[in-house]
Structures are given as structure tokens and as C-alpha cells.
Design a protein around this motif. Structure first.
Motif, PDB file in Angstrom:
ATOM      1  N   SER A  21      40.314   2.730  14.774  1.00  0.00           N
ATOM      2  CA  SER A  21      41.494   3.381  14.192  1.00  0.00           C
ATOM      3  C   SER A  21      41.709   3.082  12.718  1.00  0.00           C
ATOM      4  CB  SER A  21      42.755   2.964  14.967  1.00  0.00           C
ATOM      5  OG  SER A  21      42.663   3.358  16.320  1.00  0.00           O
ATOM      6  N   PHE A  22      41.015   2.081  12.174  1.00  0.00           N
ATOM      7  CA  PHE A  22      41.267   1.682  10.788  1.00  0.00           C
ATOM      8  C   PHE A  22      40.020   1.946   9.940  1.00  0.00           C
ATOM      9  CE2 PHE A  22      44.086  -0.781  13.488  1.00  0.00           C
ATOM     10  CZ  PHE A  22      45.315  -0.561  12.883  1.00  0.00           C
ATOM     11  N   TYR A  23      40.204   2.806   8.954  1.00  0.00           N
ATOM     12  CA  TYR A  23      39.107   3.255   8.090  1.00  0.00           C
ATOM     13  C   TYR A  23      39.324   2.653   6.706  1.00  0.00           C
ATOM     14  CZ  TYR A  23      35.549   6.805   6.781  1.00  0.00           C
ATOM     15  OH  TYR A  23      34.404   7.472   6.397  1.00  0.00           O
ATOM     16  N   TYR A  24      38.399   1.785   6.310  1.00  0.00           N
ATOM     17  CA  TYR A  24      38.619   0.992   5.095  1.00  0.00           C
ATOM     18  C   TYR A  24      37.827   1.490   3.887  1.00  0.00           C
ATOM     19  CZ  TYR A  24      41.663  -2.524   7.075  1.00  0.00           C
ATOM     20  OH  TYR A  24      42.756  -3.163   7.624  1.00  0.00           O
ATOM     21  N   ALA A  25      38.451   1.265   2.715  1.00  0.00           N
ATOM     22  CA  ALA A  25      37.861   1.573   1.421  1.00  0.00           C
ATOM     23  C   ALA A  25      38.315   0.483   0.432  1.00  0.00           C
ATOM     24  CB  ALA A  25      38.304   2.947   0.943  1.00  0.00           C
ATOM     25  N   PRO A  26      37.600   0.277  -0.660  1.00  0.00           N
ATOM     26  CA  PRO A  26      36.364   0.969  -1.041  1.00  0.00           C
ATOM     27  C   PRO A  26      35.152   0.360  -0.334  1.00  0.00           C
ATOM     28  CG  PRO A  26      36.896  -0.673  -2.691  1.00  0.00           C
ATOM     29  CD  PRO A  26      38.029  -0.705  -1.688  1.00  0.00           C
ATOM     30  N   GLY A  54       0.788  -1.225   0.000  1.00  0.00           N
ATOM     31  CA  GLY A  54       0.000   0.000   0.000  1.00  0.00           C
ATOM     32  C   GLY A  54       0.813   1.264   0.000  1.00  0.00           C
ATOM     33  N   VAL A  55       2.032   1.211  -0.542  1.00  0.00           N
ATOM     34  CA  VAL A  55       2.884   2.397  -0.582  1.00  0.00           C
ATOM     35  C   VAL A  55       3.489   2.575  -1.965  1.00  0.00           C
ATOM     36  CG1 VAL A  55       3.480   2.192   1.874  1.00  0.00           C
ATOM     37  CG2 VAL A  55       4.973   1.188   0.157  1.00  0.00           C
ATOM     38  N   ARG A  56       3.922   3.784  -2.229  1.00  0.00           N
ATOM     39  CA  ARG A  56       4.659   4.098  -3.441  1.00  0.00           C
ATOM     40  C   ARG A  56       5.968   4.762  -3.040  1.00  0.00           C
ATOM     41  NH1 ARG A  56       2.568   7.056  -9.010  1.00  0.00           N
ATOM     42  NH2 ARG A  56       4.458   6.556 -10.197  1.00  0.00           N
ATOM     43  N   ALA A  57       7.019   4.534  -3.820  1.00  0.00           N
ATOM     44  CA  ALA A  57       8.335   5.061  -3.466  1.00  0.00           C
ATOM     45  C   ALA A  57       8.941   5.861  -4.606  1.00  0.00           C
ATOM     46  CB  ALA A  57       9.279   3.912  -3.102  1.00  0.00           C
ATOM     47  N   PHE A  58       9.758   6.848  -4.235  1.00  0.00           N
ATOM     48  CA  PHE A  58      10.512   7.652  -5.196  1.00  0.00           C
ATOM     49  C   PHE A  58      11.932   7.848  -4.677  1.00  0.00           C
ATOM     50  CE2 PHE A  58       6.100   9.114  -5.559  1.00  0.00           C
ATOM     51  CZ  PHE A  58       5.869   8.909  -6.922  1.00  0.00           C
ATOM     52  N   LEU A  59      12.895   7.935  -5.592  1.00  0.00           N
ATOM     53  CA  LEU A  59      14.240   8.340  -5.200  1.00  0.00           C
ATOM     54  C   LEU A  59      14.153   9.705  -4.541  1.00  0.00           C
ATOM     55  CD1 LEU A  59      16.488   7.427  -8.286  1.00  0.00           C
ATOM     56  CD2 LEU A  59      16.420   6.278  -6.062  1.00  0.00           C
ATOM     57  N   ALA A  60      14.828   9.863  -3.402  1.00  0.00           N
ATOM     58  CA  ALA A  60      14.638  11.103  -2.645  1.00  0.00           C
ATOM     59  C   ALA A  60      15.900  11.480  -1.890  1.00  0.00           C
ATOM     60  CB  ALA A  60      13.460  10.949  -1.686  1.00  0.00           C
ATOM     61  N   GLY A  61      17.005  11.639  -2.608  1.00  0.00           N
ATOM     62  CA  GLY A  61      18.277  11.978  -1.986  1.00  0.00           C
ATOM     63  C   GLY A  61      19.292  10.884  -2.214  1.00  0.00           C
ATOM     64  N   ASN A  62      20.554  11.235  -2.093  1.00  0.00           N
ATOM     65  CA  ASN A  62      21.608  10.242  -2.289  1.00  0.00           C
ATOM     66  C   ASN A  62      22.861  10.698  -1.544  1.00  0.00           C
ATOM     67  OD1 ASN A  62      23.660   8.458  -3.469  1.00  0.00           O
ATOM     68  ND2 ASN A  62      22.086   7.963  -4.974  1.00  0.00           N
ATOM     69  N   THR A  63      23.396   9.820  -0.710  1.00  0.00           N
ATOM     70  CA  THR A  63      24.612  10.142   0.051  1.00  0.00           C
ATOM     71  C   THR A  63      25.872   9.693  -0.667  1.00  0.00           C
ATOM     72  OG1 THR A  63      24.313   8.073   1.287  1.00  0.00           O
ATOM     73  CG2 THR A  63      23.448  10.087   2.288  1.00  0.00           C
ATOM     74  N   GLY A  64      25.722   9.202  -1.909  1.00  0.00           N
ATOM     75  CA  GLY A  64      26.885   8.795  -2.684  1.00  0.00           C
ATOM     76  C   GLY A  64      27.455   7.466  -2.227  1.00  0.00           C
ATOM     77  N   PRO A  65      28.601   7.083  -2.766  1.00  0.00           N
ATOM     78  CA  PRO A  65      29.246   5.829  -2.363  1.00  0.00           C
ATOM     79  C   PRO A  65      29.642   5.869  -0.886  1.00  0.00           C
ATOM     80  CG  PRO A  65      30.195   6.696  -4.394  1.00  0.00           C
ATOM     81  CD  PRO A  65      29.345   7.778  -3.828  1.00  0.00           C
ATOM     82  N   SER A  66      29.531   4.736  -0.235  1.00  0.00           N
ATOM     83  CA  SER A  66      29.926   4.639   1.177  1.00  0.00           C
ATOM     84  C   SER A  66      31.382   4.208   1.303  1.00  0.00           C
ATOM     85  CB  SER A  66      29.047   3.622   1.906  1.00  0.00           C
ATOM     86  OG  SER A  66      27.735   4.088   2.050  1.00  0.00           O
ATOM     87  N   MET A  67      31.956   4.463   2.468  1.00  0.00           N
ATOM     88  CA  MET A  67      33.259   3.905   2.807  1.00  0.00           C
ATOM     89  C   MET A  67      33.063   2.459   3.249  1.00  0.00           C
ATOM     90  SD  MET A  67      35.852   6.002   2.380  1.00  0.00           S
ATOM     91  CE  MET A  67      37.148   5.551   3.561  1.00  0.00           C
ATOM     92  N   LEU A 102      38.302  -8.547  -1.123  1.00  0.00           N
ATOM     93  CA  LEU A 102      37.538  -8.058  -2.267  1.00  0.00           C
ATOM     94  C   LEU A 102      37.170  -9.186  -3.230  1.00  0.00           C
ATOM     95  CD1 LEU A 102      39.391  -4.696  -3.040  1.00  0.00           C
ATOM     96  CD2 LEU A 102      37.190  -5.012  -1.898  1.00  0.00           C
ATOM     97  N   ASP A 103      38.107 -10.092  -3.475  1.00  0.00           N
ATOM     98  CA  ASP A 103      37.836 -11.190  -4.401  1.00  0.00           C
ATOM     99  C   ASP A 103      36.733 -12.104  -3.876  1.00  0.00           C
ATOM    100  OD1 ASP A 103      39.734 -10.257  -6.133  1.00  0.00           O
ATOM    101  OD2 ASP A 103      41.300 -11.673  -5.540  1.00  0.00           O
ATOM    102  N   MET A 104      36.808 -12.435  -2.595  1.00  0.00           N
ATOM    103  CA  MET A 104      35.787 -13.318  -2.031  1.00  0.00           C
ATOM    104  C   MET A 104      34.445 -12.607  -1.922  1.00  0.00           C
ATOM    105  SD  MET A 104      37.576 -15.798   0.797  1.00  0.00           S
ATOM    106  CE  MET A 104      36.062 -16.755   0.836  1.00  0.00           C
ATOM    107  N   ALA A 105      34.472 -11.309  -1.635  1.00  0.00           N
ATOM    108  CA  ALA A 105      33.233 -10.546  -1.557  1.00  0.00           C
ATOM    109  C   ALA A 105      32.572 -10.455  -2.930  1.00  0.00           C
ATOM    110  CB  ALA A 105      33.508  -9.148  -1.011  1.00  0.00           C
ATOM    111  N   GLN A 106      33.376 -10.282  -3.964  1.00  0.00           N
ATOM    112  CA  GLN A 106      32.834 -10.233  -5.327  1.00  0.00           C
ATOM    113  C   GLN A 106      32.165 -11.552  -5.696  1.00  0.00           C
ATOM    114  OE1 GLN A 106      33.510  -7.637  -8.345  1.00  0.00           O
ATOM    115  NE2 GLN A 106      31.547  -8.725  -8.423  1.00  0.00           N
ATOM    116  N   SER A 107      32.809 -12.642  -5.367  1.00  0.00           N
ATOM    117  CA  SER A 107      32.241 -13.964  -5.638  1.00  0.00           C
ATOM    118  C   SER A 107      30.952 -14.183  -4.849  1.00  0.00           C
ATOM    119  CB  SER A 107      33.269 -15.039  -5.281  1.00  0.00           C
ATOM    120  OG  SER A 107      32.734 -16.333  -5.479  1.00  0.00           O
TER     121      SER A 107
END
Length: 363
Positions: A230-235, A143-156, A306-311
């Protein structure tokens, strides 16, 4: 006689009725709706987007549609927004589709997919291809409808108390992570934890979680995450996109005139553009502040992770596609959009990197 002798009694009554009806149309009662959110009030990124959408609708409608904004917990908890709109408690909500994937496995595709579409690609899928039609079909039973409504961009990638040397370090790790990324981390051996934005910092401070993925530098800095990890990871492979959604009760939506519907839709579309621009500016400044103010080490995820996450991501998408015919159509549509745009996206990214290198060398 004012109308002449040949005016029939029926015509005269008709004119009188129309005249009496005119003031009722001109002075029709204005609508006043409530919008609940999944964010603390004024939260950098989505909280600010929610406020700007409300301000736009109120201004553009000239008061004919007045929206009152409520932060998470003021009327309903942050993860109860969909239910509150579905059952008629409120008319609108600002949230993210990834919160509903427990009941709709393909809902996360309308926020972010690990290793998936970036913000502009995602908007193209929603607005220019068949993404919005599939989204409407997915949410209609609620019973709802949705629309794109903002974007915070790629996350860390997130904040970790200890350095990661490989996939083995994720085994048993209590990681605050949401969306489809939570299922990826589970496949890698971590223990995904659901923690609301308002409870995130206390959980990391008290050690009830070992790591936390939230959004990007601006929001992470505001939340205080650099104080306790203390450790901030990307991507941020698990959330390459940060789309928010505006939810509207279908029953309420159907009461709106065409122009008010257009005002709501354009208010949302404008916020996707401005929210994304805002994210790039504030995240650039926040990352500089984080690295200059706190004893934080910016790290790249080990290649094995990253390789295992991609798989695991490829496997997960196939699992979601098998849950229903609609889910299968969503997955296939999303994959087709990614395939069609991959070449240009890669070239555009290369050009951007070349521009950055040239600019740096010129200095």
C-alpha cells in the motif's frame, strides 16, 4: 582475341579467378544470431526495448544479420545471460550490468549508482567521456562487449507493506532490491533479496518478501505490485538511472563487417533515446492510474533514511574503488563526470520545476 595477343597466361588466370569469386561475395551466407534477455517477453520497458533493437537490426541490415529474440528462461535463466554469451551458447543478450556486480564490483556503474548520474548524464559519461572505454576493459576478460541499449529512466523507491517512520523500520526487512542499492539497504539493516522479474509478484503476494523495489510506475503496474503493498515510496535514490545493456560475444563481433557493426551500435543508441522517452510517457500515465485505481499512498522517504543512505553510498563507492585498479579508475571517472555536470544538472532541474509550476498556475 577478346583481351589481345599480349595478355599473359598469369593475368588471364587472375581475371578468371576474380570472376569466379564475385558471385560468392554477392551471395555470401547471411548471419542468424540468437539474443537472450533477462526479461519476460514484452515486459514494459526493457522487454519492449529488446524487441525494438532486434527489429531495427533485422530491418537495417536487410536480412544480412538476422536476430531471433528469446525471453528469460527460454534458453537460459535471467541471471545467466552473461555466461551464455561468454561461453558461446548464444551471440547476444539484453540485460543490465547490475546483475554482474557479484563478480565485477564496479559493473553496477554501467546501470545505476545510488545518488548518482541521471540517464542523460550517464549517457554523456559513456559516449562522450571515457565510460565506454572503461566498460570495454571491464568486460573484455569475459569475452563480451557491451553497449547502452535502452533506458527505463529513474526508478521509484519501491513498494512497502508498512509505512516507514525512520531507519529503524528497515531493520530485518526482507526487501527485493538489486544493484548497488542492495548493498546500501544492507548497510541500513534491511535484508536484500534477489528475485527475478517473473517471480516478483508471487513473492510479494505470498509474503516471502516485505517490500519490493523494481522499476517505475509503468512496469510496477504491469507486474501487479499495487495489489499487495500500500505504500509507494520516492525518490528512487538507489536507482536514479535505468540503463540496459546489449551484450555481444567478442568472437561474434569480430566477424561482423564495419557496416553491420555500425548498424548494431546505432540500433542500441536509438533505443536509449526512444526507451527513455517511452518511459516518461508511460510512467506518467501509469502513476495516475495507480493512484486513482488502488488504495495506494504515495510517500516520501523519511529524511533520516535518505541521510543515512547518502552516507552509506559514499562509503560503498570507496569500498568498490579499493577492489582493483580498474575499479578505482571507474569510480574516479564516474565521480569526475558527476562533479563536472552537477551544476548544469541542478540548474536544468530547477528550470524544469519552474516550468511545471508556471504551467500549473496557468491552468
Amino acid at each position: 582475341m577478346l583481351f589481345g595477343p599480349k595478355l599473359s597466361r598469369r593475368a588471364a588466370l587472375g581475371i578468371g579467378a576474380a570472376a569466379l569469386a564475385t558471385p560468392a561475395v554477392v551471395h555470401a551466407k547471411n548471419l542468424r544470431w540468437r539474443m537472450v534477455t533477462s526479461w519476460p517477453k514484452g515486459r514494459t520497458g526493457p522487454g519492449i526495448s529488446a524487441q525494438r533493437i532486434v527489429d531495427r537490426i533485422n530491418a537495417m541490415s536487410g536480412g544480412r544479420l538476422q536476430i531471433d529474440l528469446f525471453a528469460a528462461g527460454e534458453i537460459v535463466p535471467p541471471f545467466a545471460v552473461l555466461d551464455a554469451i561468454s561461453n558461446g551458447t548464444v551471440e547476444m543478450g539484453h540485460t543490465a550490468s547490475l546483475y554482474w556486480q557479484g563478480r565485477m564490483p564496479s559493473a553496477g556503474f554501467f546501470t545505476s549508482v545510488p545518488f548518482g548520474l541521471g540517464p542523460i548524464e550517464h549517457q554523456a559519461w559513456i559516449e562522450l567521456r571515457d565510460g565506454q572505454t572503461l566498460w570495454d576493459e571491464l568486460y573484455r576478460p569475459h569475452g563480451v562487449r557491451a553497449f547502452l541499449a535502452g533506458n527505463t529512466g529513474p526508478s521509484m523507491g519501491g513498494w512497502f507493506r508498512h509505512k516507514l517512520n525512520g531507519v529503524e523500520d528497515l531493520k530485518g526487512m526482507r526487501l527485493r532490491v538489486q544493484g548497488l542499492g542492495a548493498e546500501i539497504y544492507a548497510k541500513l539493516g534491511a535484508v536484500p533479496m534477489t528475485v527475478s522479474a517473473g517471480d516478483l509478484l508471487p513473492a510479494l503476494e505470498k509474503g516471502t518478501i516485505d517490500a519490493a523495489e523494481f522499476l517505475a510506475p509503468a512496469t510496477d503496474l504491469e507486474t501487479g505490485l499495487p495489489k499487495y503493498a500500500s505504500f509507494y515510496y520516492a525518490p528512487g535514490f538507489n536507482k536514479p538511472n535505468g540503463a540496459s545493456e546489449l551484450l555481444i560475444s567478442l568472437a561474434a563481433w569480430e566477424t561482423l563487417s564495419t557496416d553491420l557493426r555500425n548498424i548494431v551500435m546505432e540500433a542500441c543508441r536509438a533505443e536509449h533515446t526512444l526507451g527513455l522517452a517511452d518511459a516518461y510517457q508511460t510512467n506518467a500515465a501509469a502513476l495516475t492510474e495507480i493512484l486513482g485505481r488502488y488504495p495506494v499512498s504515495l510517500q516520501a522517504f523519511p529524511r533520516s533514511v535518505l541521510d543515512m543512505a547518502q552516507s552509506a553510498s559514499t562509503e560503498l563507492l570507496s569500498e568498490i574503488a579499493s577492489t582493483s585498479s580498474l575499479a578505482n579508475r571507474i569510480v574516479e571517472s564516474y565521480r569526475k563526470a558527476q562533479d563536472d555536470m552537477r551544476g548544469w544538472s541542478a540548474l536544468a532541474a530547477d528550470m524544469a520545476r519552474a516550468s511545471i509550476r508556471t504551467s500549473s498556475a496557468a491552468r
